[in-house]
Design an enzyme around this catalytic site. Structure first.
Site, mmCIF file in Angstrom:
data_model
loop_
_atom_site.group_PDB
_atom_site.id
_atom_site.type_symbol
_atom_site.label_atom_id
_atom_site.label_comp_id
_atom_site.label_asym_id
_atom_site.label_seq_id
_atom_site.Cartn_x
_atom_site.Cartn_y
_atom_site.Cartn_z
ATOM 1 N NE ARG A 64 8.867 -20.323 14.230
ATOM 2 C CZ ARG A 64 8.978 -20.783 15.441
ATOM 3 N NH1 ARG A 64 8.183 -19.049 15.775
ATOM 4 N NH2 ARG A 64 8.946 -21.438 15.957
ATOM 5 C CB SER A 115 9.414 -24.906 14.448
ATOM 6 O OG SER A 115 10.137 -23.432 13.992
ATOM 7 C CB SER A 116 14.739 -23.637 16.703
ATOM 8 O OG SER A 116 15.167 -25.003 17.455
ATOM 9 C CD GLN A 117 13.336 -18.236 22.017
ATOM 10 O OE1 GLN A 117 14.426 -18.463 22.713
ATOM 11 N NE2 GLN A 117 13.007 -16.567 22.350
ATOM 12 N N PRO A 118 12.946 -18.016 17.012
ATOM 13 C CG PRO A 118 10.990 -17.488 15.569
ATOM 14 C CD PRO A 118 11.807 -18.461 17.155
#
Length: 338
Positions: free
Chosen positions: A45, A99-102
């Protein structure tokens, strides 16, 4: 020599943090498919989030990978590998990209239910992280990602290239899809919608799947043909940046649609979902009566149908007693509530 040693130590710290996140997601049960587990393990990430913004009182603080202060660099790295969304672009103090929550990304990718050889359109390129995961799983030739902002697509393209991925990264209005790269087997959306853009259906193969944030949930639609798609919501809550573009309509504000109701009800996640889904169609008190009468229904009991005459949402059955036009949809079937 000291600089070389420092670079090796920094790389080792990043690798350790990345591996720890993959273990965390695996333990949480969101990486059950070994192919997605391999994708998350192969795609770090931090490559896609060289900096992010964090709230600090009335302002924001920028944390970045090249900060000369080692403590701030460490805070950046810790933040990147926390399972949380990260603000990556602000404009006039307003969030325009993140950046979206993984863990949510992992759930969405699993729900997308891709098969080898599937062609995927992603609406909302963001940092490029999600597109990289898709490239690892399917191959870059099967991945198209679209974003409205050229600055965002250029950055995503650079991040992807750093890891050797070169999918089609398109600058354009995501609501119009990408007809030049159609047809698609899957459309994955990483921004909140008020309605399903109808042009997407014509860009899908029959049987294609569209997975998109709507209200505060995720709708999974099966496309029958260029005119019709239907499906249910997943149980997973989802909060994303709204879709931008000339054809976009801002989604309802949960605080606004619940005006006049007790605070504890508006803050109830299940009820908030129904409030936003029925905004402009049901009065909040009507929504509350229905919600209570139907035993506080979960997201999975709701669904959406998209047809040539409009879009509508329903509870339990598209032909049942609880059907109403999806907010802002022109035309559509006459609502039935009770």
């Amino acid at each position: 020599m000291a600089a070389h040693t420092a670079r090796i130590e920094a790389r080792d710290l990043r690798d350790t943090a990345h591996a720890a996140q993959v273990r965390e997601l695996t333990t949480a049960g969101v990486l059950e498919d070994p192919r997605w587990r391999a994708a998350f393990a192969a795609v770090p990430r931090h490559v896609f989030v060289p900096y992010f913004w964090t709230g600090r009182g009335a302002g924001h603080e920028r944390l970045w990978a090249e900060d000369p202060d080692p403590e701030r660099r460490a805070r950046w790295l810790r933040g990147v590998y926390v399972d949380t969304p990260l603000a990556t672009r602000l404009r006039d103090g307003r969030l325009v990209s993140s950046s979206s929550q993984p863990s949510l990304m992992a759930k969405m990718l699993a729900a997308l239910d891709v098969r080898d050889g599937d062609d995927v359109l992603e609406i909302g390129a963001g940092t490029g992280y999600n597109a990289a995961l898709l490239c690892h799983r399917l191959g870059e030739e099967h991945v198209t990602t679209v974003d409205l902002d050229e600055e965002i697509t250029e950055s995503a393209r650079a991040h992807l290239a750093e890891l050797g991925h070169h999918p089609a990264v398109i600058t354009g209005d995501g609501a119009r899809g990408c007809p030049a790269r159609a047809p698609f087997d899957r459309i994955m959306v990483t921004c909140t919608l008020p309605l399903i853009p109808h042009p997407w259906l014509a860009q899908c193969r029959p049987g294609a799947r569209i997975l998109a944030p709507l209200s505060t949930g995720l709708i999974a639609l099966t496309v029958r043909d260029a005119d019709f798609a239907e499906g249910n919501f997943l149980h997973t809550p989802a909060y994303f940046v709204p879709l931008r573009g000339a054809t976009a309509v801002p989604p309802p504000d949960p605080a606004g649609v619940g005006y006049g109701l007790p605070y504890e009800l508006v803050e109830n996640e299940r009820f908030q979902f129904m409030l936003v889904l029925t905004a402009g169609v049901l009065h909040p008190r009507e929504a509350l009566d229905l919600w209570r009468r139907e035993d506080r229904p979960s997201r999975e009991r709701f669904g959406v149908s998209v047809g040539p005459e409009g879009q509508w949402t329903w509870l339990d059955d598209p032909q049942g007693p609880y059907v109403w036009p999806l907010g802002g949809s022109p035309g559509g079937r006459e609502g039935r509530v009770g």
